[in-house]
Design an enzyme around this catalytic site. Structure first.
Site, PDB file in Angstrom:
ATOM      1  CB  SER A   1      -0.897   0.038   1.236  1.00 17.70           C
ATOM      2  OG  SER A   1      -1.641  -1.137   1.351  1.00 17.70           O
TER       3      SER A   1
HETATM    4  N1  SAH Z   1       0.008  -5.218   4.034  1.00 17.54           N
HETATM    5  C1  SAH Z   1       0.783  -5.479   2.847  1.00 17.54           C
HETATM    6  C2  SAH Z   1       0.067  -5.135   1.557  1.00 17.54           C
HETATM    7  C3  SAH Z   1      -0.937  -6.114   1.284  1.00 17.54           C
HETATM    8  S1  SAH Z   1      -1.591  -6.309  -0.322  1.00 17.54           S
HETATM    9  C4  SAH Z   1       2.108  -4.791   2.864  1.00 17.54           C
HETATM   10  O1  SAH Z   1       2.397  -4.035   3.798  1.00 17.54           O
HETATM   11  O2  SAH Z   1       2.886  -5.034   1.961  1.00 17.54           O
HETATM   12  C5  SAH Z   1      -2.844  -7.454   0.179  1.00 17.54           C
HETATM   13  C6  SAH Z   1      -2.350  -8.832   0.515  1.00 17.54           C
HETATM   14  O3  SAH Z   1      -3.445  -9.567   1.024  1.00 17.54           O
HETATM   15  C7  SAH Z   1      -1.842  -9.594  -0.688  1.00 17.54           C
HETATM   16  O4  SAH Z   1      -0.533 -10.026  -0.461  1.00 17.54           O
HETATM   17  C8  SAH Z   1      -2.827 -10.750  -0.812  1.00 17.54           C
HETATM   18  O5  SAH Z   1      -2.238 -11.934  -1.292  1.00 17.54           O
HETATM   19  C9  SAH Z   1      -3.299 -10.905   0.621  1.00 17.54           C
HETATM   20  N2  SAH Z   1      -4.589 -11.591   0.786  1.00 17.54           N
HETATM   21  C10 SAH Z   1      -5.680 -11.542  -0.018  1.00 17.54           C
HETATM   22  N3  SAH Z   1      -6.660 -12.305   0.489  1.00 17.54           N
HETATM   23  C11 SAH Z   1      -6.193 -12.851   1.648  1.00 17.54           C
HETATM   24  C12 SAH Z   1      -6.747 -13.745   2.631  1.00 17.54           C
HETATM   25  N4  SAH Z   1      -7.972 -14.253   2.524  1.00 17.54           N
HETATM   26  N5  SAH Z   1      -5.974 -14.073   3.690  1.00 17.54           N
HETATM   27  C13 SAH Z   1      -4.711 -13.602   3.822  1.00 17.54           C
HETATM   28  N6  SAH Z   1      -4.132 -12.761   2.916  1.00 17.54           N
HETATM   29  C14 SAH Z   1      -4.868 -12.392   1.847  1.00 17.54           C
END
Ligand code: SAH
Length: 240
Positions: A90
């Site tokens: 993000s």
């Molecule tokens: N917080 C992260 C950015 C996340 S992007 C950072 O600081 O880099 C969103 C992430 O959520 C992605 O990596 C995606 O694979 C994950 N995601 C999506 N659905 C999910 C679920 N049901 N459980 C766990 N992770 C999930």
């Protein structure tokens, strides 16, 4: 060609080398930008400013260590970056805002759903007793676990965060960094009374709202919309 201009050309071709000093400068500039954006959006929402302790953590955590090698020179720009597998880390402003909204204290246990690069977990680790973070994409989860291994108060796991992390519950705060279309019931269940769930809610096309859901002492919840946002979708584990 004149010797001097050859050198000038060669120097201009060198990639910008990130030194400790210019990394520190870049990080401070990033925080100045976060403050400006925060002020601009606060006019709309009337929120309190992002707290100084969160800004201080943003000046400390080495974001360039959480981005892929080809994105290192953009690590401190205030924009989301690709981390592979169609996922993004993000925008720093959103990381700061979500961290602030989570209101984590030194004795708090925090859950993050969507580890991604691990950056948000690293920022949260400055405020909590312990951070649990869960990622559904195995490769991303593994890379993030490696980056976070020297953060003593962060535990990573690969799995579906829609179901939360029952063994580590209840949590004082839960931060979700992928957008479901509705609030996952397990996350409300796993919140302590008085706990905060910070979560983007909505579909990919009709827009999402960043929300703070507070669990009251009697188990009911109070929700507040903060700002419109755009996150990748919260996916679900395939059931075979
Ligand atoms: N917080 C992260 C950015 C996340 S992007 C950072 O600081 O880099 C969103 C992430 O959520 C992605 O990596 C995606 O694979 C994950 N995601 C999506 N659905 C999910 C679920 N049901 N459980 C766990 N992770 C999930």
């Amino acid at each position: 060609m004149h010797m001097k201009s050859i050198w000038a050309t060669l120097l201009a071709m060198l990639p910008v080398v990130m030194t400790e000093e210019n990394i520190g400068d870049a990080r401070r500039e990033m925080v100045e930008e976060i403050k400006m954006l925060d002020e601009a959006t606060r006019d709309e929402t009337g929120r309190e400013p992002i707290s100084e302790r969160v800004l201080q953590a943003m000046r400390t955590v080495p974001r360039h260590e959480f981005v892929p090698p080809n994105e290192v020179s953009s690590a401190y720009r205030n924009r989301p970056l690709s981390i592979g597998h169609g996922q993004t880390i993000s925008q720093p402003y959103i990381v700061a805002l979500m961290t602030d909204l989570a209101q984590a204290g030194a004795e708090d246990v925090v859950l993050e759903v969507g580890t991604g690069s691990g950056y948000q977990a690293a920022v949260l680790s400055h405020f909590a007793k312990h951070v649990y973070t869960i990622e559904i994409v195995e490769d991303l989860g593994r890379d993030a676990a490696r980056r976070l291994q020297h953060y003593g108060n962060v535990t990573t796991r690969i799995g579906d965060g829609y179901r939360g992390w029952p063994e580590a519950a209840p949590f004082d705060a839960i931060v979700v960094t992928a957008a479901p279309e509705h609030i996952p019931p397990a996350l409300i269940e796993q919140l302590k009374p008085g706990g905060r769930l910070v979560i983007p809610v909505g579909g990919q096309w009709l827009g999402q709202q960043l929300m703070v859901v507070t669990k009251n002492q009697d188990g009911t919840t109070t929700s507040k919309e903060i700002v419109p946002v755009r996150f990748v979708p919260l996916t679900r584990e395939k059931k075979n």
